[in-house]
Design an enzyme around this catalytic site. Sequence first.
Site, PDB file in Angstrom:
ATOM      1  N   GLU A   6     -60.329 113.720  67.881  1.00 14.13           N
ATOM      2  CA  GLU A   6     -58.904 113.933  68.122  1.00 14.13           C
ATOM      3  C   GLU A   6     -58.406 113.046  69.255  1.00 14.13           C
ATOM      4  O   GLU A   6     -59.150 112.693  70.172  1.00 14.13           O
ATOM      5  CB  GLU A   6     -58.646 115.398  68.465  1.00 14.13           C
ATOM      6  CG  GLU A   6     -58.839 116.351  67.296  1.00 14.13           C
ATOM      7  CD  GLU A   6     -58.458 117.770  67.644  1.00 14.13           C
ATOM      8  OE1 GLU A   6     -58.151 118.029  68.835  1.00 14.13           O
ATOM      9  OE2 GLU A   6     -58.462 118.620  66.736  1.00 14.13           O
ATOM     10  N   HIS A   7     -57.111 112.704  69.152  1.00 16.34           N
ATOM     11  CA  HIS A   7     -56.407 111.933  70.179  1.00 16.34           C
ATOM     12  C   HIS A   7     -57.036 110.554  70.386  1.00 16.34           C
ATOM     13  O   HIS A   7     -56.919 109.974  71.469  1.00 16.34           O
ATOM     14  CB  HIS A   7     -56.378 112.709  71.511  1.00 16.34           C
ATOM     15  CG  HIS A   7     -55.973 114.139  71.374  1.00 16.34           C
ATOM     16  ND1 HIS A   7     -54.740 114.517  70.877  1.00 16.34           N
ATOM     17  CD2 HIS A   7     -56.660 115.293  71.619  1.00 16.34           C
ATOM     18  CE1 HIS A   7     -54.662 115.848  70.851  1.00 16.34           C
ATOM     19  NE2 HIS A   7     -55.822 116.337  71.283  1.00 16.34           N
ATOM     20  N   ARG A   8     -57.718 110.050  69.370  1.00 18.13           N
ATOM     21  CA  ARG A   8     -58.372 108.740  69.426  1.00 18.13           C
ATOM     22  C   ARG A   8     -59.471 108.668  70.494  1.00 18.13           C
ATOM     23  O   ARG A   8     -59.832 107.589  70.974  1.00 18.13           O
ATOM     24  CB  ARG A   8     -57.359 107.609  69.641  1.00 18.13           C
ATOM     25  CG  ARG A   8     -56.339 107.501  68.506  1.00 18.13           C
ATOM     26  CD  ARG A   8     -55.453 106.283  68.644  1.00 18.13           C
ATOM     27  NE  ARG A   8     -54.471 106.225  67.591  1.00 18.13           N
ATOM     28  CZ  ARG A   8     -54.669 105.718  66.368  1.00 18.13           C
ATOM     29  NH1 ARG A   8     -55.856 105.206  66.073  1.00 18.13           N
ATOM     30  NH2 ARG A   8     -53.707 105.698  65.472  1.00 18.13           N
ATOM     31  N   LEU A   9     -60.027 109.818  70.829  1.00 24.86           N
ATOM     32  CA  LEU A   9     -61.146 109.859  71.771  1.00 24.86           C
ATOM     33  C   LEU A   9     -62.445 109.804  70.976  1.00 24.86           C
ATOM     34  O   LEU A   9     -63.268 110.713  70.995  1.00 24.86           O
ATOM     35  CB  LEU A   9     -61.066 111.126  72.629  1.00 24.86           C
ATOM     36  CG  LEU A   9     -59.748 111.327  73.385  1.00 24.86           C
ATOM     37  CD1 LEU A   9     -59.762 112.642  74.159  1.00 24.86           C
ATOM     38  CD2 LEU A   9     -59.511 110.153  74.343  1.00 24.86           C
TER      39      LEU A   9
END
Length: 200
Positions: free
Chosen positions: A169-172
């Site tokens: 998620e959230h490009r993490l």
Amino acid sequence: MTHDPFPLFDSWFAEARETELNDSNAMTIATADASGQPAARMVLLKGHDRSGFVFYTNQESRKAADIAANPQAAILFHWKSLRRQIRIEGPLSTVSDETADAYFATRSRDSQLGAWASDQSRPLDSRATFEARYDEMKAHFEGKDVTRPPHWSGYRLTPQRFEFWQDREHRLHERRVFVRASNGASDGNGDDWTEGMLYP
């Protein structure tokens, strides 16, 4: 601690075989010619073990010309359903005639005939020309086994580097890297690998 990318590849690949609707063994292969001009295309993985990852092609194709000039490549698996990808880099070598013959024998007869009919990557004036050549090959091999064309074989990429990418998620995202080491403690399988992580 054992750092071994192969069990992780096998696990992810097995999951992809269950979740991907079409061609879970599809992979991009990127090559470059002698001048450094890159090219990428999709091929199908037809075998893999600790010695490498195998695909087959016409050895008069553009990709084969690239490989002859610069036998280094990168392959990429992307499984959208799993939100994962694996990048693998290393040198390429030709499989043995026995290995190529054994795989060619498993292809459908139509695919075998197509390998004879196609001048892969070369200019074609019309679809009708290709279909006529296919019909010629069909007649030529009528009542006989279709042998492997001498210009058709396989290549094995011997991995030197793996990167396993997992969407978060959230490009993490999570990125795990395995690099074959020239020295170090053996993993017990004749391979020496170092493992690390990369920022997403």
